[in-house]
Design a protein around this motif. Structure first.
Motif, PDB file in Angstrom:
ATOM      1  N   GLY A 247       5.592  -3.657  -1.630  1.00 57.45           N
ATOM      2  CA  GLY A 247       4.850  -2.722  -0.787  1.00 57.45           C
ATOM      3  C   GLY A 247       4.638  -3.246   0.618  1.00 57.45           C
ATOM      4  O   GLY A 247       4.898  -2.554   1.607  1.00 57.45           O
ATOM      5  N   TRP A 248       4.173  -4.500   0.717  1.00 55.80           N
ATOM      6  CA  TRP A 248       3.948  -5.108   2.026  1.00 55.80           C
ATOM      7  C   TRP A 248       5.257  -5.242   2.789  1.00 55.80           C
ATOM      8  O   TRP A 248       5.332  -4.958   3.991  1.00 55.80           O
ATOM      9  CB  TRP A 248       3.319  -6.492   1.867  1.00 55.80           C
ATOM     10  CG  TRP A 248       1.875  -6.502   1.516  1.00 55.80           C
ATOM     11  CD1 TRP A 248       1.315  -6.927   0.346  1.00 55.80           C
ATOM     12  CD2 TRP A 248       0.793  -6.073   2.334  1.00 55.80           C
ATOM     13  NE1 TRP A 248      -0.041  -6.776   0.391  1.00 55.80           N
ATOM     14  CE2 TRP A 248      -0.397  -6.263   1.608  1.00 55.80           C
ATOM     15  CE3 TRP A 248       0.702  -5.536   3.627  1.00 55.80           C
ATOM     16  CZ2 TRP A 248      -1.659  -5.951   2.109  1.00 55.80           C
ATOM     17  CZ3 TRP A 248      -0.556  -5.225   4.143  1.00 55.80           C
ATOM     18  CH2 TRP A 248      -1.701  -5.437   3.386  1.00 55.80           C
ATOM     19  N   ILE A 249       6.288  -5.684   2.084  1.00 61.94           N
ATOM     20  CA  ILE A 249       7.570  -5.927   2.754  1.00 61.94           C
ATOM     21  C   ILE A 249       8.168  -4.628   3.264  1.00 61.94           C
ATOM     22  O   ILE A 249       8.637  -4.547   4.404  1.00 61.94           O
ATOM     23  CB  ILE A 249       8.527  -6.645   1.792  1.00 61.94           C
ATOM     24  CG1 ILE A 249       7.983  -8.043   1.472  1.00 61.94           C
ATOM     25  CG2 ILE A 249       9.931  -6.737   2.380  1.00 61.94           C
ATOM     26  CD1 ILE A 249       8.726  -8.764   0.372  1.00 61.94           C
ATOM     27  N   GLU A 250       8.156  -3.602   2.425  1.00 64.44           N
ATOM     28  CA  GLU A 250       8.726  -2.319   2.836  1.00 64.44           C
ATOM     29  C   GLU A 250       8.003  -1.756   4.052  1.00 64.44           C
ATOM     30  O   GLU A 250       8.616  -1.201   4.962  1.00 64.44           O
ATOM     31  CB  GLU A 250       8.660  -1.318   1.683  1.00 64.44           C
ATOM     32  CG  GLU A 250       9.312   0.018   2.015  1.00 64.44           C
ATOM     33  CD  GLU A 250       9.163   1.035   0.911  1.00 64.44           C
ATOM     34  OE1 GLU A 250       9.885   2.039   0.941  1.00 64.44           O
ATOM     35  OE2 GLU A 250       8.309   0.836   0.023  1.00 64.44           O
ATOM     36  N   ASN A 251       6.685  -1.913   4.083  1.00 65.44           N
ATOM     37  CA  ASN A 251       5.898  -1.359   5.190  1.00 65.44           C
ATOM     38  C   ASN A 251       6.084  -2.134   6.485  1.00 65.44           C
ATOM     39  O   ASN A 251       6.105  -1.542   7.570  1.00 65.44           O
ATOM     40  CB  ASN A 251       4.410  -1.330   4.822  1.00 65.44           C
ATOM     41  CG  ASN A 251       4.087  -0.272   3.805  1.00 65.44           C
ATOM     42  OD1 ASN A 251       4.769   0.738   3.714  1.00 65.44           O
ATOM     43  ND2 ASN A 251       3.047  -0.495   3.007  1.00 65.44           N
ATOM     44  N   LEU A 252       6.208  -3.458   6.402  1.00 64.14           N
ATOM     45  CA  LEU A 252       6.141  -4.285   7.596  1.00 64.14           C
ATOM     46  C   LEU A 252       7.496  -4.768   8.106  1.00 64.14           C
ATOM     47  O   LEU A 252       7.609  -5.135   9.278  1.00 64.14           O
ATOM     48  CB  LEU A 252       5.224  -5.487   7.340  1.00 64.14           C
ATOM     49  CG  LEU A 252       3.759  -5.128   7.059  1.00 64.14           C
ATOM     50  CD1 LEU A 252       2.960  -6.364   6.660  1.00 64.14           C
ATOM     51  CD2 LEU A 252       3.121  -4.466   8.270  1.00 64.14           C
ATOM     52  N   ALA A 253       8.517  -4.798   7.269  1.00 63.32           N
ATOM     53  CA  ALA A 253       9.845  -5.229   7.734  1.00 63.32           C
ATOM     54  C   ALA A 253      10.475  -4.135   8.589  1.00 63.32           C
ATOM     55  O   ALA A 253      10.283  -2.948   8.347  1.00 63.32           O
ATOM     56  CB  ALA A 253      10.738  -5.551   6.551  1.00 63.32           C
ATOM     57  N   ASP A 254      11.233  -4.539   9.588  1.00 64.50           N
ATOM     58  CA  ASP A 254      11.990  -3.570  10.387  1.00 64.50           C
ATOM     59  C   ASP A 254      13.253  -3.135   9.650  1.00 64.50           C
ATOM     60  O   ASP A 254      13.645  -1.968   9.707  1.00 64.50           O
ATOM     61  CB  ASP A 254      12.361  -4.189  11.740  1.00 64.50           C
ATOM     62  CG  ASP A 254      11.138  -4.458  12.591  1.00 64.50           C
ATOM     63  OD1 ASP A 254      10.492  -3.492  13.026  1.00 64.50           O
ATOM     64  OD2 ASP A 254      10.813  -5.640  12.790  1.00 64.50           O
ATOM     65  N   VAL A 255      13.863  -4.088   8.967  1.00 70.97           N
ATOM     66  CA  VAL A 255      15.084  -3.815   8.209  1.00 70.97           C
ATOM     67  C   VAL A 255      15.002  -4.572   6.888  1.00 70.97           C
ATOM     68  O   VAL A 255      14.543  -5.712   6.849  1.00 70.97           O
ATOM     69  CB  VAL A 255      16.346  -4.280   8.978  1.00 70.97           C
ATOM     70  CG1 VAL A 255      17.618  -3.985   8.175  1.00 70.97           C
ATOM     71  CG2 VAL A 255      16.417  -3.628  10.353  1.00 70.97           C
ATOM     72  N   VAL A 256      15.423  -3.928   5.800  1.00 70.48           N
ATOM     73  CA  VAL A 256      15.547  -4.593   4.506  1.00 70.48           C
ATOM     74  C   VAL A 256      17.003  -4.474   4.061  1.00 70.48           C
ATOM     75  O   VAL A 256      17.544  -3.369   3.979  1.00 70.48           O
ATOM     76  CB  VAL A 256      14.625  -3.975   3.437  1.00 70.48           C
ATOM     77  CG1 VAL A 256      14.860  -4.656   2.080  1.00 70.48           C
ATOM     78  CG2 VAL A 256      13.160  -4.114   3.842  1.00 70.48           C
TER      79      VAL A 256
END
Length: 305
Positions: free
Chosen positions: A235-244
């Motif tokens: 959840g945190w990564i999806e919200n805060l990363a620019d690209v995954v």
């Protein structure tokens, strides 16, 4: 009951803010656009070894945080080393902080002929610096003091060391993301959200692109396709990363073993939403590095890893 609009404190605040012209002042957006027109646009970097990714993403911009996720032994570190080599070919300056692979292991993967990049001799997150720097680390009003863990502070100081010595970094690789959480002497254990937020601040402050490797929170069936939701604390990564970006190895249907191809999927792209879920096949070259699968002369498609 709400207060009257002209209470003394409100009148005082209005007087203090009248004519305010600080850097966060409210401005008509049309005027702000005029100011921005002549500014230098963010620098964009392309891999040049994965042209489909370069095209779909329009490159990686300064200030962006890219998360590269996948299961263990699926080639995340190998892709990282491949990108470092590709950027070095373009004479870009990369820094690599590896909390999983030793320098000896990295040298072996490069067959002891590495491209030009920088990494610390040792991982010493609790290094004691000059008293002035040590004070800044403890002062919340300083940028350094705002970084939540000692490892994040240490990485920032290593990048500043590069700047101070004429080796200004442009691209930063961190293996792996969760190694940056609070530990040891840190005052608190921070969430991955706090770490992601800090990485974004570092990327913007130093005008670098940051690639952070991330493990999955559960096993994906061999050869199976991971999703953003499989990332640890997704959840945190999806919200805060620019690209995954998500990486996995395709299984050979005949043998049931990992085949020669890997798949790179764009799980999220803040600037290019239409790039989401696009997949790109990768293959290893004779140099032992990954490139986009295409008709090239510089790789042997029969060479697995």
């Amino acid at each position: 009951m709400s207060e009257a609009p002209n209470t003394p404190w409100r009148i005082s605040v209005l007087e203090k803010l009248r004519g305010y012209a600080g850097k966060d002042s409210m401005v008509e957006f049309g005027d702000y656009c005029e100011e921005m027109k002549d500014r230098i646009r963010p620098t964009t970097y392309h891999t040049e070894i994965i042209p489909t990714l370069d095209s779909l993403s329009a490159g990686f911009q300064q200030g962006e945080v890219i998360v590269l996720g996948g299961a263990q032994n699926e080639g995340k570190t190998l892709l990282t080393l491949s990108l470092i080599a590709a950027f070095a070919e373009q004479e870009l300056v990369s820094a690599f902080f590896s909390f999983e692979q030793t320098p000896e292991q990295i040298a072996e993967k490069y067959k002891y002929a590495p491209p030009r990049f920088y990494m610390p001799r040792t991982l010493e997150a609790h290094t004691v610096y000059d008293p002035f720097i040590e004070k800044l680390k403890k002062r919340g009003e300083s940028f350094l003091g705002e970084l939540p863990t000692s490892r994040l502070q240490w990485i920032y100081l290593k990048l500043m060391e590069m700047v101070a010595n004429g080796r200004t970094p442009q691209i930063v690789f961190i293996d792996f993301l969760h190694s940056l959480l609070g530990f040891g002497g840190d005052r608190v254990v921070w969430s991955i959200g706090g770490v992601m937020d800090a990485l974004k601040k570092i990327a913007l402050d130093l005008k670098v692109v940051i690639f952070a490797i991330c493990h999955l929170n559960r096993d994906v069936k061999d050869g199976g396709e991971p999703s953003v939701y499989d990332l640890r604390e997704s959840g945190w990564i999806e919200n805060l990363a620019d690209v995954v970006l998500l990486l996995w190895r395709q299984m050979d249907k005949r043998t049931g073993e990992p085949g020669v191809l890997s798949v790179l999927k764009i799980g999220k792209h803040r600037r290019k939403g239409n790039a989401k879920n696009r997949k790109i096949e990768l293959v290893m070259t004779d140099r032992g590095l990954l490139v986009e699968h295409a008709d090239r002369e510089d790789f042997n498609a029969a060479y697995s890893y």
